[in-house]
Each structure stands twice: as structure tokens, then as C-alpha cells.
Write a protein that holds these residues in place. Structure first.
Motif, PDB file in Angstrom:
ATOM      1  N   ASN A  66       0.788  -1.235   0.000  1.00 57.01           N
ATOM      2  CA  ASN A  66       0.000   0.000   0.000  1.00 57.01           C
ATOM      3  C   ASN A  66       0.818   1.282   0.000  1.00 57.01           C
ATOM      4  N   CYS A  67       1.966   1.247  -0.651  1.00 55.92           N
ATOM      5  CA  CYS A  67       2.690   2.502  -0.880  1.00 55.92           C
ATOM      6  C   CYS A  67       1.777   3.333  -1.787  1.00 55.92           C
ATOM      7  N   SER A  68       1.479   4.541  -1.372  1.00 58.34           N
ATOM      8  CA  SER A  68       0.451   5.310  -2.088  1.00 58.34           C
ATOM      9  C   SER A  68       0.889   5.792  -3.472  1.00 58.34           C
ATOM     10  N   GLU A  69       2.172   6.122  -3.622  1.00 60.99           N
ATOM     11  CA  GLU A  69       2.634   6.630  -4.916  1.00 60.99           C
ATOM     12  C   GLU A  69       4.151   6.582  -4.985  1.00 60.99           C
ATOM     13  N   TRP A  70       4.691   6.242  -6.151  1.00 57.43           N
ATOM     14  CA  TRP A  70       6.136   6.228  -6.343  1.00 57.43           C
ATOM     15  C   TRP A  70       6.456   6.360  -7.826  1.00 57.43           C
ATOM     16  N   ILE A  71       7.671   6.771  -8.085  1.00 61.85           N
ATOM     17  CA  ILE A  71       8.218   6.798  -9.435  1.00 61.85           C
ATOM     18  C   ILE A  71       9.276   5.706  -9.496  1.00 61.85           C
ATOM     19  N   ALA A  72       9.183   4.844 -10.481  1.00 62.75           N
ATOM     20  CA  ALA A  72      10.203   3.822 -10.724  1.00 62.75           C
ATOM     21  C   ALA A  72      10.982   4.266 -11.955  1.00 62.75           C
ATOM     22  N   SER A  73      12.209   4.656 -11.733  1.00 62.62           N
ATOM     23  CA  SER A  73      13.066   5.113 -12.821  1.00 62.62           C
ATOM     24  C   SER A  73      14.037   3.982 -13.169  1.00 62.62           C
ATOM     25  N   VAL A  74      13.983   3.536 -14.420  1.00 63.38           N
ATOM     26  CA  VAL A  74      14.797   2.394 -14.842  1.00 63.38           C
ATOM     27  C   VAL A  74      15.575   2.777 -16.100  1.00 63.38           C
ATOM     28  N   GLN A  75      16.878   2.538 -16.060  1.00 61.40           N
ATOM     29  CA  GLN A  75      17.728   2.702 -17.238  1.00 61.40           C
ATOM     30  C   GLN A  75      18.309   1.337 -17.552  1.00 61.40           C
ATOM     31  N   ILE A  76      18.186   0.912 -18.797  1.00 60.49           N
ATOM     32  CA  ILE A  76      18.688  -0.403 -19.203  1.00 60.49           C
ATOM     33  C   ILE A  76      19.712  -0.214 -20.311  1.00 60.49           C
ATOM     34  N   ASN A  77      20.872  -0.835 -20.132  1.00 55.96           N
ATOM     35  CA  ASN A  77      21.915  -0.815 -21.151  1.00 55.96           C
ATOM     36  C   ASN A  77      22.018  -2.220 -21.729  1.00 55.96           C
ATOM     37  N   MET A  78      21.868  -2.331 -23.043  1.00 54.78           N
ATOM     38  CA  MET A  78      21.937  -3.650 -23.680  1.00 54.78           C
ATOM     39  C   MET A  78      22.600  -3.565 -25.036  1.00 54.78           C
ATOM     40  N   ARG A  79      23.072  -4.709 -25.465  1.00 60.89           N
ATOM     41  CA  ARG A  79      23.645  -4.857 -26.813  1.00 60.89           C
ATOM     42  C   ARG A  79      22.822  -5.903 -27.554  1.00 60.89           C
ATOM     43  N   SER A  80      22.849  -5.843 -28.851  1.00 61.39           N
ATOM     44  CA  SER A  80      22.039  -6.780 -29.623  1.00 61.39           C
ATOM     45  C   SER A  80      22.680  -8.152 -29.788  1.00 61.39           C
ATOM     46  N   LYS A  81      24.030  -8.230 -29.710  1.00 61.94           N
ATOM     47  CA  LYS A  81      24.667  -9.509 -30.019  1.00 61.94           C
ATOM     48  C   LYS A  81      25.693  -9.977 -29.010  1.00 61.94           C
ATOM     49  N   SER A  82      25.722  -9.366 -27.825  1.00 63.17           N
ATOM     50  CA  SER A  82      26.659  -9.822 -26.798  1.00 63.17           C
ATOM     51  C   SER A  82      26.257  -9.260 -25.445  1.00 63.17           C
ATOM     52  N   ASP A  83      26.881  -9.832 -24.416  1.00 62.66           N
ATOM     53  CA  ASP A  83      26.665  -9.357 -23.054  1.00 62.66           C
ATOM     54  C   ASP A  83      27.210  -7.939 -22.893  1.00 62.66           C
ATOM     55  N   ILE A  84      26.643  -7.227 -21.945  1.00 59.24           N
ATOM     56  CA  ILE A  84      27.225  -5.972 -21.489  1.00 59.24           C
ATOM     57  C   ILE A  84      27.165  -5.996 -19.969  1.00 59.24           C
ATOM     58  N   THR A  85      28.293  -5.735 -19.348  1.00 62.39           N
ATOM     59  CA  THR A  85      28.357  -5.827 -17.892  1.00 62.39           C
ATOM     60  C   THR A  85      28.779  -4.490 -17.291  1.00 62.39           C
ATOM     61  N   ALA A  86      28.379  -4.291 -16.062  1.00 62.06           N
ATOM     62  CA  ALA A  86      28.791  -3.087 -15.338  1.00 62.06           C
ATOM     63  C   ALA A  86      30.305  -3.085 -15.158  1.00 62.06           C
ATOM     64  N   ASN A  87      30.872  -4.272 -14.910  1.00 60.86           N
ATOM     65  CA  ASN A  87      32.313  -4.365 -14.678  1.00 60.86           C
ATOM     66  C   ASN A  87      33.130  -3.840 -15.847  1.00 60.86           C
ATOM     67  N   GLU A  88      32.717  -4.135 -17.055  1.00 61.21           N
ATOM     68  CA  GLU A  88      33.488  -3.655 -18.207  1.00 61.21           C
ATOM     69  C   GLU A  88      33.468  -2.133 -18.306  1.00 61.21           C
ATOM     70  N   LYS A  89      32.449  -1.508 -17.740  1.00 64.12           N
ATOM     71  CA  LYS A  89      32.358  -0.047 -17.774  1.00 64.12           C
ATOM     72  C   LYS A  89      33.238   0.612 -16.723  1.00 64.12           C
ATOM     73  N   VAL A  90      33.423  -0.034 -15.579  1.00 62.24           N
ATOM     74  CA  VAL A  90      34.120   0.628 -14.464  1.00 62.24           C
ATOM     75  C   VAL A  90      35.468   0.021 -14.106  1.00 62.24           C
ATOM     76  N   SER A  91      35.819  -1.128 -14.649  1.00 65.05           N
ATOM     77  CA  SER A  91      37.062  -1.810 -14.253  1.00 65.05           C
ATOM     78  C   SER A  91      38.309  -0.962 -14.524  1.00 65.05           C
ATOM     79  N   LYS A  92      38.291  -0.150 -15.549  1.00 68.24           N
ATOM     80  CA  LYS A  92      39.442   0.698 -15.866  1.00 68.24           C
ATOM     81  C   LYS A  92      39.714   1.736 -14.793  1.00 68.24           C
ATOM     82  N   PHE A  93      38.738   1.944 -13.900  1.00 74.13           N
ATOM     83  CA  PHE A  93      38.893   2.887 -12.786  1.00 74.13           C
ATOM     84  C   PHE A  93      39.243   2.183 -11.481  1.00 74.13           C
ATOM     85  N   GLY A  94      39.503   0.886 -11.570  1.00 73.88           N
ATOM     86  CA  GLY A  94      39.861   0.118 -10.374  1.00 73.88           C
ATOM     87  C   GLY A  94      38.663  -0.192  -9.488  1.00 73.88           C
ATOM     88  N   LEU A  95      37.478  -0.116 -10.033  1.00 78.55           N
ATOM     89  CA  LEU A  95      36.273  -0.399  -9.258  1.00 78.55           C
ATOM     90  C   LEU A  95      35.780  -1.809  -9.477  1.00 78.55           C
TER      91      LEU A  95
END
Length: 99
Positions: free
Chosen positions: A70-99
Motif C-alpha cells: 500500500n505505498c500510495s505513490e512512487w516513481i520507478a526510474s529504470v535505465q537499461i543498457n543492452m547490446r544486440s549480439k553480446s553481453d554488457i556488464t557493469a564491470n566492463e564499464k568501471v574496471s578501468k577505474f579500479g572499481l
């Protein structure tokens, strides 16, 4: 939809006065944690990684949970990153920063 890995940012913004909004956000995070999907909790959003179907199932589960509690109201904000022919991972985006 394909079965490659996608990653997404899920942010819940409760528009409520019945309790502190963080309490609703905490409940949404528990739903994500219990899903078993790879995730990383951040101060503004939670990043998840899985197939498109898994990610969308999590988004649906969070919304269904808030509705059932019974949460009266909320905004669900969703961003999706995808590729058509291969995986995409968060790690590949941030690993160069040592994260």
C-alpha cells in the motif's frame, strides 16, 4: 528479447507522507537482494545485471511489492543498457577505474 546480459539502474522515488521515503526504498532493495540477481546498491539507485527477462522481472517484483504494501505513490526510474549480439556488464564499464 535475447538472453545476453544487460545491466540496469533501478531507482525508486516514493511520493509519500505516511512514513519516511527511505523505508520504502529499503523494502525495494530487499526485494532486489532476495532475487539472487547480481546487484550493487548505491546512494541514488541500485544497479542490477542479468538477462533482460530477469531484470524486468525484478522491476515488476519491486513494483508489485510496493503495491501490495500500500505505498500510495512512487516513481520507478529504470535505465537499461543492452547490446544486440553480446553481453554488457557493469564491470566492463568501471574496471578501468579500479572499481
Amino acid at each position: 528479447m535475447h538472453n545476453y546480459l544487460v545491466n540496469a539502474s533501478i531507482q525508486i522515488l516514493p511520493i509519500v507522507q505516511d512514513k519516511h521515503p527511505y523505508e520504502w526504498v529499503d523494502e525495494a532493495i530487499v526485494v532486489i537482494q532476495q532475487s539472487g540477481i547480481k546487484h550493487e546498491i548505491g546512494p541514488f539507485a541500485t544497479v542490477v545485471e542479468g538477462t533482460y527477462a530477469e531484470v524486468m522481472a525484478i522491476v515488476n517484483a519491486v513494483n508489485e511489492h510496493l503495491l501490495s504494501k500500500n505505498c500510495s505513490e512512487w516513481i520507478a526510474s529504470v535505465q537499461i543498457n543492452m547490446r544486440s549480439k553480446s553481453d554488457i556488464t557493469a564491470n566492463e564499464k568501471v574496471s578501468k577505474f579500479g572499481l
